[in-house]
Each structure stands twice: as structure tokens, then as C-alpha cells.
Design a protein around this motif. Structure first.
Motif, short mmCIF file in Angstrom:
data_model
loop_
_atom_site.label_atom_id
_atom_site.label_comp_id
_atom_site.label_asym_id
_atom_site.label_seq_id
_atom_site.Cartn_x
_atom_site.Cartn_y
_atom_site.Cartn_z
N ARG A 101 0.83 -1.21 0.00
CA ARG A 101 0.00 0.00 0.00
C ARG A 101 0.86 1.25 0.00
O ARG A 101 0.54 2.24 -0.66
N TYR A 102 1.95 1.22 0.78
CA TYR A 102 2.81 2.40 0.87
C TYR A 102 3.29 2.85 -0.50
O TYR A 102 3.47 4.04 -0.74
N PHE A 103 3.55 1.86 -1.37
CA PHE A 103 4.12 2.17 -2.68
C PHE A 103 3.08 2.09 -3.79
O PHE A 103 3.41 2.11 -4.97
N ASP A 104 1.80 2.00 -3.37
CA ASP A 104 0.68 1.93 -4.32
C ASP A 104 0.89 0.83 -5.36
O ASP A 104 0.64 1.01 -6.56
N PRO A 286 18.02 5.68 8.73
CA PRO A 286 17.73 6.44 7.51
C PRO A 286 18.25 5.75 6.25
O PRO A 286 19.34 5.19 6.23
N ARG A 287 17.42 5.78 5.21
CA ARG A 287 17.78 5.34 3.86
C ARG A 287 18.42 3.94 3.87
O ARG A 287 19.41 3.68 3.21
N ALA A 288 17.80 3.04 4.62
CA ALA A 288 18.38 1.70 4.82
C ALA A 288 17.86 0.66 3.82
O ALA A 288 18.37 -0.45 3.78
N LEU A 289 16.87 1.03 3.00
CA LEU A 289 16.24 0.05 2.11
C LEU A 289 15.90 0.69 0.77
O LEU A 289 15.33 1.79 0.72
N THR A 290 16.24 -0.03 -0.31
CA THR A 290 15.86 0.42 -1.66
C THR A 290 14.71 -0.47 -2.16
O THR A 290 14.81 -1.70 -2.10
N VAL A 291 13.63 0.17 -2.60
CA VAL A 291 12.42 -0.55 -3.00
C VAL A 291 12.11 -0.24 -4.46
O VAL A 291 12.11 0.93 -4.87
N LEU A 292 11.83 -1.28 -5.26
CA LEU A 292 11.34 -1.10 -6.62
C LEU A 292 9.84 -0.85 -6.56
O LEU A 292 9.11 -1.59 -5.91
N HIS A 293 9.40 0.22 -7.22
CA HIS A 293 7.97 0.56 -7.12
C HIS A 293 7.41 1.08 -8.44
O HIS A 293 6.30 1.55 -8.48
#
Length: 293
Positions: A101-104, A286-293
Motif C-alpha cells: 500500500r505504501y508504494f501503491d 535512515p535510507r536503509a532500504l531500496t524498493v522497486l515501485h
């Protein structure tokens, strides 16, 4: 031409969402195949083995780890991905799917979720950390944690209704708890129904308890729900789905980099998973995760 060119691994919880995980994995693999990509397809026999597989993917330099499952499976993957260059892809197949949901992200169409991964668009976000453990959504440390504990023992019904029934069941006996908090070095002692620590705004399938939490602001959102009558709690509960509970007089909100939460007899939950007994100190990573969205 896709935006994702490095090696991809798919880690599935095949039992997620009443077996939706296995179906979503098959649909995802088919879409990857059409794009000329053959990911590693992995599934652990239990959570420990799944976490080992995720860590092995990171060690092997896999570019993208795609989690097929719900928030619990994402939670597991994040333990391996936090602070690394391996990106997280999500094919939602759980009951809550709050991170999706956060990344729709498409929550009911695995092929459409893979399209987003293939596009290769990334966003780097914060995580919340307590010791060596991380979470993405919300830490529940009060009435909401007790509800989670009950919901996890129930086999029926599935999905959001299970939380609703667990909520009504716990309401009969729940009393406010004495809390001791440390908010960026400022102590606070009070009675409350619950204290929630949000990296993101919602948990439990769209319960927006920490409404307004932003994933990449370097801060945690601490929400305190002060003592209220049980009828008032029942009336306020539906407002959590819209985030309109923030005007209630029992609502209190703090933005911090670090919080310590202590209350007797509470086992906290984060991302819908048992996280640890209080007291706990949680800080923003901070900035600990990269997400493909």
C-alpha cells in the motif's frame, strides 16, 4: 528493454493469503519469462530457512530480491536487505499488504506487480531498528499488540475481519497500561491504551494508526492513545482506516529519531510479527532500504 538488468531472486511464502502465494509466484515467473528473465525461485520450509535464503541472495550479489507474500514475508526479507545494495521487489500475496500500500503497488494482480519491478524505478526509504532487528511499518506496543497476539492464535476468519473480531474480544478485559517512554532523551510517564511507533502510516491491512508518517524523513512517528472508555474506543476504531482519529482528544503524536517504550507484560508486534518484549528502544535507520515501485 527493462530497467532491471541484474540477477533477480524470487522468495515465496507459498502459504501466504490462503495459498495465494504459490499462485502469485507462478504468475510472476510467467511474466518474468515473457521478459526473457529467469529468476532464482526460492521458498524456505520455515521462516529461519527463508531468512537464510534471503541472506544468501545478498551475499551472492543478487541485484533484486522479490518477495512474494504479505507483510510478514516482507519483514523477513528486510532483515537480510537492510543496509545493503540489494533492492526489494514486492509481489503482494498476503492478507494485510501494508508495505505494498505504501508504494501503491497492485495488490491483486501479480503480473501487474512484476511490471513495476521490470520498470526498474527505485525509492530509498528509512527503516526502524531495534538492536539488529528492523521493521518497515508500525511497532504495536499496547492494545494493538494484544489484539495481534490474539489474532495470530485464530484460524478463522482470514484477513481484516480476524483483527476486528480479536479487537472486540480483547476489549472486554483490556485496561490502560502504565508506560514509561523516552522520546529523544525526554522522559514521559503516563497511562495509555496503546503506544505505536510508525516508520510508515499503517499496519494490519490499512489501519492508519500513525497517520502522516513519511518513509524517508529520517524520523519515527510515536502515537499515544490515552485512556478512553471502551464504547469510545469502538466508535473510534473505524476512523483508523481513514486516519481521521487524529482529532480525538485521547490522541497524542510525537516525531522522534529514537524512542524507548516500557510497559509491563507486553510483547510488541511489528509488521504483524512478534518483535520483542518491552522495554524496547527503536531508532530510525535512515535510507536503509531500496524498493522497486
Amino acid at each position: 528493454m527493462t530497467g532491471t538488468t541484474g540477477e533477480i531472486a524470487l522468495l515465496t511464502n507459498p502459504t501466504s493469503g490462503k495459498g495465494r502465494g504459490a499462485k502469485a509466484r507462478d504468475a510472476a515467473l510467467a511474466r518474468f519469462a515473457e521478459a526473457g528473465i529467469t529468476p532464482r525461485s526460492l521458498a524456505g520450509r520455515d521462516a529461519d530457512e527463508a531468512l537464510d535464503l534471503a541472506r544468501q541472495c545478498v551475499a551472492d550479489g543478487v541485484e533484486t530480491l522479490v518477495i512474494v507474500g504479505g507483510d510478514g514475508m516482507v519483514h523477513l526479507g528486510v532483515q537480510a536487505l537492510a543496509g545493503t545494495t540489494t533492492a526489494l521487489g514486492i509481489v503482494p500475496a498476503g492478507t494485510g499488504n501494508d508495505v505494498a500500500r505504501y508504494f501503491d503497488l497492485p495488490r491483486k494482480d501479480p503480473r501487474a506487480a512484476v511490471e513495476r519491478i521490470l520498470a526498474g524505478r527505485t525509492r530509498t526509504v528509512d527503516l526502524a531498528r531495534s538492536g539488529a532487528k528492523y521493521f518497515t511499518t508500525v511497532l504495536c506496543a499496547g492494545f494493538d499488540a494484544v489484539v495481534n497476539e490474539r489474532a495470530n492464535t485464530m484460524t478463522w476468519p482470514k484477513g481484516q475481519m480476524r483483527y476486528n473480531i480479536a479487537t472486540l474480544a480483547e476489549l472486554r478485559t483490556f485496561e490502560p497500561l502504565p508506560y514509561t517512554l523516552d522520546l529523544d532523551g525526554t522522559p514521559l510517564s503516563l497511562e495509555a491504551m496503546m503506544v505505536s511507533v510508525g516508520n510508515g502510516p499503517s499496519f494490519g491491512g490499512g489501519l492508519r494508526i500513525t497517520e502522516g508518517a513519511i518513509l524517508d524523513d529520517g524520523m519515527l512517528d510515536v502515537v499515544i492513545i490515552k485512556p478512553m472508555t471502551k464504547p469510545a474506543l469502538v466508535r473510534t476504531y473505524p476512523k483508523l482506516f481513514k486516519g481521521t482519529h487524529t482529532t480525538h482528544p485521547a490522541y497524542e503524536h510525537h516525531r522522534v529519531r529514537s524512542v524507548t517504550v516500557a510497559a509491563p507484560g507486553i510483547v510488541s508486534y511489528a509488521d504483524g510479527e512478534r518483535f520483542g518484549a518491552l522495554p524496547l528502544t527503536v531508532e530510525c535507520a535512515p535510507r536503509a532500504l531500496t524498493v522497486l515501485h
